[in-house]
Write an enzyme that holds these catalytic residues in place. Structure first.
Site, PDB file in Angstrom:
ATOM      1  N   ASN A 107      35.704  31.800  44.973  1.00 25.67           N
ATOM      2  CA  ASN A 107      36.274  31.773  43.449  1.00 25.67           C
ATOM      3  C   ASN A 107      37.608  32.558  43.679  1.00 25.67           C
ATOM      4  O   ASN A 107      37.898  33.094  44.393  1.00 25.67           O
ATOM      5  CB  ASN A 107      35.322  32.276  42.445  1.00 25.67           C
ATOM      6  CG  ASN A 107      35.074  33.870  42.551  1.00 25.67           C
ATOM      7  OD1 ASN A 107      36.083  34.378  42.935  1.00 25.67           O
ATOM      8  ND2 ASN A 107      33.716  33.991  42.673  1.00 25.67           N
ATOM      9  N   VAL A 151      27.323  30.092  48.581  1.00 27.77           N
ATOM     10  CA  VAL A 151      27.890  30.114  49.919  1.00 27.77           C
ATOM     11  C   VAL A 151      28.693  31.498  49.881  1.00 27.77           C
ATOM     12  O   VAL A 151      28.521  32.493  50.694  1.00 27.77           O
ATOM     13  CB  VAL A 151      28.762  29.043  50.441  1.00 27.77           C
ATOM     14  CG1 VAL A 151      29.775  29.596  51.547  1.00 27.77           C
ATOM     15  CG2 VAL A 151      27.954  27.707  50.532  1.00 27.77           C
ATOM     16  N   ASP A 152      29.406  31.670  48.721  1.00 27.08           N
ATOM     17  CA  ASP A 152      30.370  32.802  48.466  1.00 27.08           C
ATOM     18  C   ASP A 152      29.552  34.165  48.519  1.00 27.08           C
ATOM     19  O   ASP A 152      29.985  34.969  49.195  1.00 27.08           O
ATOM     20  CB  ASP A 152      31.297  32.756  47.071  1.00 27.08           C
ATOM     21  CG  ASP A 152      32.405  33.556  46.979  1.00 27.08           C
ATOM     22  OD1 ASP A 152      32.670  34.481  48.082  1.00 27.08           O
ATOM     23  OD2 ASP A 152      32.737  33.733  45.885  1.00 27.08           O
ATOM     24  N   TYR A 197      30.361  24.428  41.145  1.00 24.66           N
ATOM     25  CA  TYR A 197      31.652  23.833  40.779  1.00 24.66           C
ATOM     26  C   TYR A 197      31.353  22.361  40.577  1.00 24.66           C
ATOM     27  O   TYR A 197      32.269  21.848  39.722  1.00 24.66           O
ATOM     28  CB  TYR A 197      32.652  24.065  41.756  1.00 24.66           C
ATOM     29  CG  TYR A 197      33.321  25.588  41.568  1.00 24.66           C
ATOM     30  CD1 TYR A 197      32.949  26.372  41.131  1.00 24.66           C
ATOM     31  CD2 TYR A 197      34.637  25.704  42.265  1.00 24.66           C
ATOM     32  CE1 TYR A 197      33.273  27.871  40.937  1.00 24.66           C
ATOM     33  CE2 TYR A 197      35.186  26.820  42.238  1.00 24.66           C
ATOM     34  CZ  TYR A 197      34.502  27.889  41.491  1.00 24.66           C
ATOM     35  OH  TYR A 197      35.046  29.048  41.651  1.00 24.66           O
TER      36      TYR A 197
END
Length: 172
Positions: free
Chosen positions: A23, A32-33, A120
């Site tokens: 982000n 994933v982040d 997203y």
């Protein structure tokens, strides 16, 4: 550059760089982040704090810290808003920016998740087509990149990547 599809956990790959579907704060999040931040350890967030964020469509490089990958390239993909808000251009820019960063640091291997396909909401088919198209573009003659992995968390996404790679490899 050889393009491969790999299904599994991006954080386990011993490549020069893993791409993080980040982000704009670069300070971690879900999917994933979050997985990359957890696996890399608190040093990653501390390092990212000093970067001041990253605009959508761009990327930033950090050390991999506790990851097997030497580096993390944090690419900020667009939030899907129906396709009329330059999402395709911004997503393509993420791949181009990440590849350019890898080349500028003389890296030979890079692994990409399905950027923007999680929270997203980017449609998988469209996002995968953009990823494949960008990775298949000719690299500069002096490119250090030799291997790119399209990492799929699910069997469906892995199959989609394979199908698109095969379709684009066929003579038109």
């Amino acid at each position: 550059m050889k393009i491969e599809v790999w299904q599994g956990d991006l954080t386990t790959l011993a490549v020069d760089a893993v791409v993080n579907a980040a982000n704009s704060s670069l300070l971690g999040g879900g999917g994933v982040d979050g997985a990359i931040h957890r696996a890399a350890g608190p040093e990653l967030q501390a390092h990212c704090r000093g970067l001041g964020g990253c605009p959508t469509g761009e990327a930033r490089l950090t050390p991999g810290f506790r990851l097997p990958a030497r580096y993390v390239i944090h690419a900020v993909g667009p939030v899907w808003q129906g396709g009329g808000k330059s999402e395709a251009e911004l997503l393509a820019a993420c791949y181009r920016y990440a590849l350019a960063l890898a080349e500028s640091h003389k890296l030979s291997s890079i692994a990409f998740p399905a950027i923007s396909c999680g929270i997203y909401g980017y449609p998988a088919e469209q996002a995968a087509a953009i990823a494949v198209a960008e990775l298949q573009k000719p690299r500069p003659g002096d490119s250090s990149l030799r291997r790119a992995l399209l990492v799929a968390f699910s069997a469906d996404m892995a199959e989609l990547y394979r199908r698109l790679l095969e379709a684009r490899a066929e003579p038109q």
